[in-house]
Structure formats: C-alpha cells, structure tokens
Design a protein around this motif. Structure first.
Motif, short mmCIF file in Angstrom:
data_model
loop_
_atom_site.label_atom_id
_atom_site.label_comp_id
_atom_site.label_asym_id
_atom_site.label_seq_id
_atom_site.Cartn_x
_atom_site.Cartn_y
_atom_site.Cartn_z
N UNK A 188 0.81 -1.13 0.12
CA UNK A 188 -0.11 -0.05 0.59
C UNK A 188 0.76 1.64 0.05
N UNK A 189 1.89 1.85 1.21
CA UNK A 189 2.58 2.28 0.63
C UNK A 189 3.37 2.85 -0.84
N UNK A 190 4.03 2.16 -1.51
CA UNK A 190 4.46 1.19 -2.19
C UNK A 190 3.56 2.32 -3.33
N UNK A 191 2.32 1.95 -3.48
CA UNK A 191 0.91 2.46 -4.59
C UNK A 191 0.50 3.96 -3.78
N UNK A 192 0.94 4.04 -2.80
CA UNK A 192 0.76 5.77 -1.87
C UNK A 192 2.09 6.48 -2.88
N UNK A 193 3.20 5.98 -2.39
CA UNK A 193 4.36 6.71 -2.74
C UNK A 193 3.60 7.38 -5.09
N UNK A 194 4.09 5.84 -5.43
CA UNK A 194 3.27 6.54 -6.77
C UNK A 194 2.49 7.31 -6.81
N UNK A 195 1.14 7.78 -6.53
CA UNK A 195 0.40 8.02 -6.71
C UNK A 195 1.06 9.77 -6.22
N UNK A 271 -18.93 -7.47 -7.36
CA UNK A 271 -20.16 -7.35 -8.44
C UNK A 271 -20.60 -5.70 -8.16
N UNK A 272 -20.31 -5.12 -8.00
CA UNK A 272 -20.30 -3.36 -7.61
C UNK A 272 -19.21 -2.25 -8.84
N UNK A 273 -19.41 -1.92 -8.98
CA UNK A 273 -19.23 -0.48 -10.14
C UNK A 273 -17.81 -0.17 -9.41
N UNK A 274 -18.78 0.35 -8.06
CA UNK A 274 -17.46 1.02 -7.35
C UNK A 274 -16.40 0.45 -6.80
N UNK A 275 -16.54 -0.82 -7.14
CA UNK A 275 -15.39 -1.46 -6.23
C UNK A 275 -14.74 -1.94 -7.16
N UNK A 276 -12.80 -1.49 -7.58
CA UNK A 276 -12.49 -1.75 -8.63
C UNK A 276 -11.01 -2.91 -8.21
N UNK A 277 -10.74 -3.98 -8.61
CA UNK A 277 -9.15 -4.05 -8.36
C UNK A 277 -8.18 -3.72 -9.51
N UNK A 278 -7.37 -3.17 -8.61
CA UNK A 278 -6.21 -2.18 -9.26
C UNK A 278 -5.05 -3.24 -9.00
N UNK A 279 -4.45 -3.42 -8.99
CA UNK A 279 -3.51 -4.56 -9.34
C UNK A 279 -2.07 -4.28 -10.23
N UNK A 283 -2.58 0.55 -14.09
CA UNK A 283 -4.06 0.24 -13.50
C UNK A 283 -3.59 1.76 -12.94
N UNK A 284 -3.36 1.75 -11.55
CA UNK A 284 -3.31 2.84 -11.23
C UNK A 284 -3.22 4.07 -11.77
N UNK A 285 -2.26 4.48 -12.56
CA UNK A 285 -2.02 5.77 -13.37
C UNK A 285 -3.40 6.00 -14.22
N UNK A 286 -3.77 5.27 -14.87
CA UNK A 286 -5.39 5.60 -15.60
C UNK A 286 -6.32 6.13 -14.86
N UNK A 287 -6.31 5.77 -13.06
CA UNK A 287 -7.27 5.00 -13.02
C UNK A 287 -6.96 6.95 -11.99
N UNK A 288 -5.89 7.67 -11.73
CA UNK A 288 -5.58 8.74 -10.89
C UNK A 288 -6.35 9.63 -12.18
N UNK A 289 -5.59 9.81 -13.43
CA UNK A 289 -6.17 10.75 -14.64
C UNK A 289 -7.56 10.80 -14.75
N UNK A 290 -8.32 9.81 -14.81
CA UNK A 290 -9.69 10.45 -14.61
C UNK A 290 -10.04 10.55 -13.76
N UNK A 291 -9.19 10.20 -12.21
CA UNK A 291 -10.41 11.45 -11.35
C UNK A 291 -10.01 12.77 -11.24
N UNK A 292 -8.92 12.86 -11.44
CA UNK A 292 -8.33 14.72 -12.08
C UNK A 292 -9.03 15.02 -13.29
N UNK A 293 -9.25 14.47 -14.09
CA UNK A 293 -10.81 14.87 -14.96
C UNK A 293 -11.90 14.86 -14.53
N UNK A 294 -12.28 13.98 -13.89
CA UNK A 294 -13.54 14.59 -13.41
C UNK A 294 -13.35 15.68 -12.30
#
Length: 301
Positions: A188-195, A271-279, A283-294
């Motif tokens: 988790x720390x590695x992912x936070x560092x990347x973000x 089975x929820x659209x809200x909860x997404x596997x990011x492995x 994939x994390x980079x794409x979601x960060x960009x989408x979040x900032x665009x929103x």
C-alpha cells in the motif's frame, strides 16, 4: 555571468523552469545584478545542465536538488553505464545486511535508492523485489520474525518520509488505508508513493481502519477515491463485509480501488461498479487521470 535568457539557452531549460527550480527546490542560487535581475555563473550553468540531463532520464528535481555536483556526476555515470541494471542485486544485498543486523548499511542503501531513483524504478526494482525476497527468506527460515519486522519498520519510515516531504496545499484526493484484520501495508505504501509522485494529493491513513471511519474521513475531506490493500487470504471474508459498507455509504462517485492478492476476488465477489481491482501501476495511473479529469469538470461547472 549570464542573464536568465542566456542561461536558459545554454542549458536547454525554459526561464520559467529556472525560476521554479530556484524558488521551489533551491536547486541553484544565482547571483543578482544591481537592478535585481538573476545572473548565472559558469559553475551554475554546469550544474543546471547536469540537473536537466538527469530529469530528462526520469529523476524528480526534488530528489536531485539537495545533491552536490559530485553526487550528480556519479549519478550520471551510474545511469549511463548501467541503466539501473545494477539494481538487480540490491534487494538481496540489503537483506544480507539485515540478517547481520547491520541496520545502518540497510538504511544507507535504501536512502541512496530513494534519493537517486525515479519513483517508478524505486518501487518496481527495489521495494517490490525486496518484499518478495523478505517473504521467501521468512518462509524458508533464513529471516527471523524480528528481522522481518525490522525491514518493515525501516521501509515504512523511509517511504512515509517521501510522501510527507512535500505537503500538498490542495485537499487530499486519494485516501490510502487497509481494512481491519489487514496489518500488512508495504504494498500500500508503494502505491501511495507512486500516486504521490504522479501529482495526486494523497493522505496515508495507515492500517486496519474500519469502513465507517473511512466513510467519515472521505466525506469530511471531500476525497476523490479510497485506495485499499488486501493480501491476507484469511481476512478476505471480513474485507468483503467491510467493502459492502463502503459501497453503501460512501458519497456517490467515489471509487474504491483495491490492490493486493485478494483484489480480484473481492471485486468480483462484490460485483459493484464502485469497487475496482487495481493490481499494477499502469492501472493506478489510468484511474488517477480519470479522477483528476472528473474533478476538473466539476470545478469548471
């Protein structure tokens, strides 16, 4: 002595970059003319050229700014000769040091890696292989419990220092945490560092936070996403129950990103659209960009 425009032409940088590197990072300290204009001597031009070459190779200026010219030259030479190839042996070397309780040596190797490597390289070539090697050595008895915890505490302290080194003025957009029953946090720390390196304002909340608390903090701060890690198979049923609470109670439009070995199972079981596997980082980079665009669209509206 060269004025800003001439210094920019000589180094290949823009005047705006020169000023930003001085003001924000104190990477150089130009002189001043009688009228207050910046003036750059030959030594400063040389330093700026080194910095430009290293940033072009992916090194963040914030990590380079405090290094002296000799360290910059050494980093240029190392990068030129190995292309980071020498990193392959680093995790094993660091764990050998921990096996002998040579904490200073482990910490020195880690500090140099953090100061000189781009974050993507640091995470993929040092942190993650180090975690895998810890697991292997612990499983076959080459690493004692005390040594495994020592590695975890040193990694945690150093990685958190990077995340907290440059506080964001904006409110946190991504909250990072684990759910109750999940004490492991280094992935988790590695992912936070990347973000953080990608420019997203993050807030690292740590381990074992109940879903109700995550809902409260997300709502209070207006966060844009919640990022979780789940790697213990035994905790998966409880994590699923906690994710149902998040799915039901988080504000509309706030996604939950789940990483770790349980991620795909949890996302599919819920089975929820809200909860997404990011492995993976892409994939994390794409979601960060989408979040900032929103967020940008909402701000414009």
């Amino acid at each position: 002595m060269y004025p800003v425009k001439a210094a920019a032409e000589l180094t290949g940088l823009t005047p705006e970059t020169l000023r930003a590197w001085e003001r924000r990072h104190a990477a150089v300290a130009p002189g001043r003319a009688a009228n207050g204009r910046r003036l750059y001597d030959a030594a400063t031009i040389d330093r700026l050229t080194r910095l430009h070459r290293l940033t072009a190779r992916g090194h963040p200026i914030r990590d380079l700014a405090a290094l002296d010219d000799a360290a910059l030259d050494a980093l240029l030479e190392s990068s030129r000769q190995t292309g980071f190839g020498g990193l392959d042996a680093l995790p094993a070397r660091m764990l050998d040091a921990v096996a002998d309780y040579q904490v200073d040596e482990f910490d020195r190797e880690l500090s140099v890696a953090i100061a000189t490597l781009p974050v993507a390289v640091l995470v993929s070539r040092v942190v993650m292989p180090l975690l895998r090697e810890v697991g292997l050595r612990w499983a076959d008895g080459r690493l004692a419990i005390a040594q495994e915890r020592l590695v975890s505490s040193l990694l945690r302290a150093r990685l958190l220092s990077v995340i907290n080194q440059h506080p964001r003025e904006r409110r946190p957009r991504v909250l990072f945490a684990t759910l109750p029953g999940e004490p492991h946090e280094l992935g988790l720390l590695g992912a936070a560092l990347y973000a953080h390196d990608a420019g997203a304002p993050v807030l690292y909340l740590g381990t074992e936070l109940p879903a109700e608390e995550l809902v409260r903090v997300t709502t209070r701060l207006g966060a844009g996403a919640v990022a979780l890690s789940s790697i213990d198979p035994g905790s998966a049923p409880h994590a699923l129950a906690q994710l149902r609470v998040l799915d039901a109670d988080l504000p509309p439009g706030v996604p939950v990103w789940v990483g770790g070995v349980n991620a795909r199972y949890l996302a599919e079981a819920l089975g929820s659209a809200r909860v997404q596997a990011v492995t993976d980082p892409d994939a994390l980079s794409r979601r960060l960009k989408r979040m900032e665009a929103v967020a940008a669209r909402r701000g414009a509206g």
